[in-house]
Design a protein around this motif. Structure first.
Motif: not given
Length: 328
Positions: A253, A161-162, A232-233, A164, A273
């Motif tokens: 990303a 989730k973070k 993702r971040y 990726g 992404l």
């Protein structure tokens, strides 16, 4: 990173590492310089929060430090009456600000993190100090072009989730047969990602290597043809800087700290992404590998200059000195 930073700091100052919780990796602890004084509170996860309040404040006051550098927002919330000595390092975007106060000083690990906190708490006094690595310890890749197999590496906690990793796995379905990925790291999504690889039919092109020591990573980064980091971040991205120092091409990303490190595409490839865009960035590197290596050489020079641990330690000391001067 903290072991590296304090190793530099003890060259000029007295440094104490205060460890709150009882879960400590003995191997990691053994990497700290002998001159770093270690104080352990051995707090258990189930301990009474009030007991932590008293034990932490008592321990810090006994040390009588000039500067207290916290790396967890909850810690700064527990410490009271010490704001003029407190420096909090902001390690990521969207850090909860509940326990942060205007009277403290702040270090952001990237301009991305700085902008995030400044937008939410414009009254804070924040200095950007990029994270550092021991660049001279990292083996450098040679200038050879992949002949048949293209080896990709991803180094991160297995937390899709973070980080990726699911995007990279699906990107493999859009790449030729000669591409493979090694995932280095542990995390709660290890089994889910391995199941995903089987479901997608790419398990023969994927290796989950688990946790590897920094020594191993620094010796073997140069064995890979590129690093892909589809977070993702992300506040910074140490592994991206390490890959740059190894002289291997990188793809990240298009937003966040990693994109900032590679100067938004000047020093590597950036992608939106999606698996398709991730695969396209990988192919841009593979199809123009000599050009990618030339860009990687420039990236290595910049990483050694901008992201060295020596530079980081000097800038941290400058923040501490400014804090002390403000108190005089």
């Amino acid at each position: 990173m903290l072991a590296d930073l304090t190793r530099r700091q003890v060259e000029e100052d007295d440094v104490t590492l205060l460890i709150i919780n009882d879960r400590v990796d003995p191997m990691l602890l053994s990497t700290f310089h002998p001159r770093v004084k270690v104080v352990r509170l051995n707090r258990r996860p189930s301990a009474n929060p009030l007991a932590l309040f008293w034990s932490l404040n008592r321990a810090v006051r006994r040390l009588e430090p000039d500067v207290i550098n916290c790396h967890n927002a909850n810690t700064s919330g527990v410490l009271r009456g010490l704001d003029r000595k407190l420096v909090f390092t902001i390690h990521d975007e969207n850090i909860p600000a509940k326990y942060l106060r205007k009277s403290m000083k702040y270090i952001a690990i990237s301009d991305t993190v700085y902008k995030d906190m400044q937008q939410r708490r414009p009254e804070f006094s924040i200095t950007t100090v990029a994270d550092g690595i021991e660049t001279e310890l990292i083996e450098r890749r040679n200038d050879s072009v992949p002949s048949d197999k293209v080896r990709i590496v991803n180094i991160a906690r297995l937390q899709q989730k973070k980080k990726g990793q699911d995007i990279l796995l699906e990107a493999l379905t859009h790449l030729p047969e000669e591409f493979s990925v090694d995932f280095i790291g542990e995390g709660e999504d290890s089994e889910a990602l391995q199941d995903m690889a089987r479901t997608l039919g790419v398990e023969s092109h994927v290796n989950f290597l688990g946790k590897r020591s920094r020594k191993w990573i620094y010796a073997h980064l140069a064995d890979y043809d590129m690093l892909v980091h589809p977070s993702r971040y992300e506040g910074f991205g140490l592994t991206v800087a390490e890959a740059m120092a190894a002289g291997i091409p990188v793809a990240v990303a298009s937003s966040g700290g990693p994109a900032e490190i590679i100067q938004n595409g000047r020093l590597g490839e950036v992608f939106d992404l999606t698996p398709q865009e991730c695969a396209a960035a990988i192919m841009r590197i593979a199809d123009n590998y000599k050009a990618a290596l030339m860009r990687a050489t420039l990236a290595r020079d910049i990483a050694c200059r901008n992201y060295s641990m020596k530079r980081m330690a000097a800038q941290y000391r400058e923040v501490y000195q400014n804090l002390l001067n403000c108190k005089v």
